[in-house]
Design an enzyme around this catalytic site. Structure first.
Site, mmCIF file in Angstrom:
data_model
loop_
_atom_site.group_PDB
_atom_site.id
_atom_site.type_symbol
_atom_site.label_atom_id
_atom_site.label_comp_id
_atom_site.label_asym_id
_atom_site.label_seq_id
_atom_site.Cartn_x
_atom_site.Cartn_y
_atom_site.Cartn_z
ATOM 1 C CB ALA A 70 -1.396 0.239 0.964
ATOM 2 N N GLY A 115 0.709 -5.100 1.410
ATOM 3 C CA GLY A 115 -0.352 -4.970 0.018
ATOM 4 C C GLY A 115 -0.205 -5.939 -0.837
ATOM 5 C CD GLU A 118 -2.333 -7.872 3.115
ATOM 6 O OE1 GLU A 118 -2.008 -6.095 2.820
ATOM 7 O OE2 GLU A 118 -2.563 -7.317 3.806
ATOM 8 C CD GLU A 138 1.556 -5.316 5.777
ATOM 9 O OE1 GLU A 138 2.523 -6.220 6.478
ATOM 10 O OE2 GLU A 138 1.160 -5.505 4.665
HETATM 11 N N1 CAA Z 1 4.831 3.178 -0.439
HETATM 12 C C1 CAA Z 1 5.054 4.172 -1.413
HETATM 13 N N2 CAA Z 1 6.158 3.875 -2.526
HETATM 14 C C2 CAA Z 1 6.529 2.868 -2.524
HETATM 15 C C3 CAA Z 1 6.449 1.753 -1.633
HETATM 16 C C4 CAA Z 1 5.529 1.859 -0.654
HETATM 17 N N3 CAA Z 1 4.747 0.901 -0.563
HETATM 18 N N4 CAA Z 1 7.129 1.315 -2.367
HETATM 19 C C5 CAA Z 1 8.240 1.465 -3.121
HETATM 20 N N5 CAA Z 1 8.386 3.399 -2.783
HETATM 21 C C6 CAA Z 1 8.590 4.124 -3.621
HETATM 22 C C7 CAA Z 1 9.729 4.987 -3.465
HETATM 23 O O1 CAA Z 1 9.576 5.809 -2.106
HETATM 24 C C8 CAA Z 1 10.586 5.472 -4.138
HETATM 25 O O2 CAA Z 1 9.982 6.902 -4.405
HETATM 26 P P1 CAA Z 1 11.419 7.365 -5.266
HETATM 27 O O3 CAA Z 1 11.902 7.357 -6.038
HETATM 28 O O4 CAA Z 1 9.961 9.058 -5.104
HETATM 29 O O5 CAA Z 1 11.778 8.234 -3.745
HETATM 30 C C9 CAA Z 1 10.660 4.604 -5.346
HETATM 31 O O6 CAA Z 1 9.465 3.480 -5.100
HETATM 32 C C10 CAA Z 1 11.762 3.194 -5.801
HETATM 33 O O7 CAA Z 1 11.800 2.579 -4.123
HETATM 34 P P2 CAA Z 1 12.916 2.583 -3.492
HETATM 35 O O8 CAA Z 1 13.626 3.382 -3.471
HETATM 36 O O9 CAA Z 1 13.047 2.383 -2.016
HETATM 37 O O10 CAA Z 1 13.757 0.784 -4.039
HETATM 38 P P3 CAA Z 1 14.935 -0.015 -3.297
HETATM 39 O O11 CAA Z 1 15.146 -0.662 -4.361
HETATM 40 O O12 CAA Z 1 16.088 0.936 -2.722
HETATM 41 O O13 CAA Z 1 14.091 -0.909 -2.434
HETATM 42 C C11 CAA Z 1 12.230 -2.136 -1.479
HETATM 43 C C12 CAA Z 1 13.034 -1.512 -2.771
HETATM 44 C C13 CAA Z 1 12.610 -2.484 -1.102
HETATM 45 C C14 CAA Z 1 10.679 -2.457 -2.569
HETATM 46 C C15 CAA Z 1 11.551 -0.384 -1.055
HETATM 47 O O14 CAA Z 1 10.929 0.336 -1.899
HETATM 48 C C16 CAA Z 1 10.551 -0.590 0.343
HETATM 49 O O15 CAA Z 1 11.290 -2.049 1.010
HETATM 50 N N6 CAA Z 1 9.674 -0.479 -0.400
HETATM 51 C C17 CAA Z 1 8.544 -0.271 1.096
HETATM 52 C C18 CAA Z 1 7.888 -2.007 1.156
HETATM 53 C C19 CAA Z 1 7.149 -1.617 1.894
HETATM 54 O O16 CAA Z 1 7.130 -1.600 3.378
HETATM 55 N N7 CAA Z 1 5.814 -2.154 1.355
HETATM 56 C C20 CAA Z 1 4.705 -2.392 2.892
HETATM 57 C C21 CAA Z 1 3.609 -1.081 2.967
HETATM 58 S S1 CAA Z 1 2.810 -0.802 4.138
HETATM 59 C C22 CAA Z 1 1.189 -1.547 3.758
HETATM 60 O O17 CAA Z 1 1.287 -2.455 2.241
HETATM 61 C C23 CAA Z 1 -0.203 -2.109 4.282
HETATM 62 C C24 CAA Z 1 -0.734 -3.035 4.173
HETATM 63 O O18 CAA Z 1 -1.275 -4.471 3.798
HETATM 64 C C25 CAA Z 1 -2.203 -2.262 3.383
#
Ligand code: CAA
Length: 264
Positions: A70, A115, A118, A138
């Protein structure tokens, strides 16, 4: 296939009896904001109403991510009521895919996190590339999984493994995901879509009404006790005999000829 509104974050492609949904926010690794969830809802409407579509593939744009979760930027400042609404929106849309009367295959090229994992779990079948990575991160963000992770992960991999993955936020690779039953199949990234389409073709070759009722029987039957479950199965088994395709499938077998299903 046409939808009435302009889509920004989701692409819908059709090819014969197959629809492919592509989550398309590659700059945010296909993270699901509420606009994307609403677009997904619209696309599901259009697939649901199209009797020519027998099978669906869901994937993410690019090779890096299926869906990285998400949208964290959108969620950060939500209050509890808004967060609950956001959770309900995601859950509603994913449940629609899960109960859609057509099988849904997730084709997972890369990250399927939060998400994203999921979304994959709400699909019927998951095919992962060798580069795919799965996690429910999360708790490390100060929240619980919100789009079905606490419910579908234990149903797929068992409560013990689900608790381990959700409490530790550990990331698992494709091979481990296959071992624990989180995915059905792992393939090279270059052949991911071909493999997903190949599986879709094998499904499309069968009677669509029977496949629909198989999905219903498995979905409903696995949520109730065995005495009720076998009644659910008998009910769906019986419904097949209202279809022309049942007669066609059995007649073709007995006449030793190839079958010609009409989805009727
Ligand atoms: N939400 C918003 N933006 C996201 C995102 C997310 N879940 N995942 C990645 N992005 C964005 C980053 O902010 C980044 O944006 P910018 O270029 O503008 O800075 C872009 O995507 C590229 O990401 P990274 O620079 O972080 O890329 P990376 O290769 O260094 O890392 C990754 C990749 C390991 C997937 C890392 O992006 C990451 O950990 N992402 C988040 C994963 C996460 O925590 N997901 C769970 C979200 S909570 C949820 O989903 C709740 C639910 O159940 C409803």
């Amino acid at each position: 296939m046409q939808v009435d509104v302009e889509l920004k974050n989701v692409i819908l492609e059709t090819e014969g009896n197959l629809a492919t949904i592509i989550i398309n926010r590659p700059k945010a690794l296909n993270a699901l904001n509420s606009d994307t969830l609403r677009e997904l809802d619209i696309v599901i409407d259009s697939i649901e109403n199209n009797s020519e579509i027998y099978c669906v593939i869901v994937t993410g744009a690019g090779q890096k991510a299926f869906v990285a979760g998400a949208d964290i930027a959108e969620m950060k400042d939500l209050n509890s009521t808004e967060a609950e609404e956001f959770g309900l929106l995601g859950n509603k849309v994913f449940r629609r895919l899960e109960t859609l009367e057509k099988p849904v295959i997730a084709a997972i090229p890369g990250f399927a996190l939060g998400g994203g994992c999921e979304l994959a779990m709400a699909c019927d079948i998951r095919i992962a590339s060798e580069k795919a990575r799965f996690a429910q991160p999360e708790a490390g963000l100060g929240i619980t999984p919100g789009f079905g992770g606490t419910q579908r992960l234990p149903r797929l991999v068992g409560a013990g493994k689900a608790k381990e993955l959700i409490y530790t936020c550990a990331m698992v690779n494709a091979e481990e995901a296959l071992r624990i039953g989180l995915v059905n199949k792992v393939v090279p990234v270059e052949s991911l879509m071909d493999e997903a389409k190949k599986m879709a073709s094998s499904i499309i070759a069968n009677a669509p009404i029977a496949v629909k009722l198989c999905k219903d029987a498995i979905n409903r039957g696995t949520q109730v006790d065995m005495d009720l479950a076998i009644k659910v199965e008998a009910e769906d088994f019986g419904k097949c005999f209202d279809s022309e395709d049942q007669l066609e499938g059995m007649t073709a077998f007995l006449e030793k000829r190839s079958k010609n299903f009409q989805n009727r």
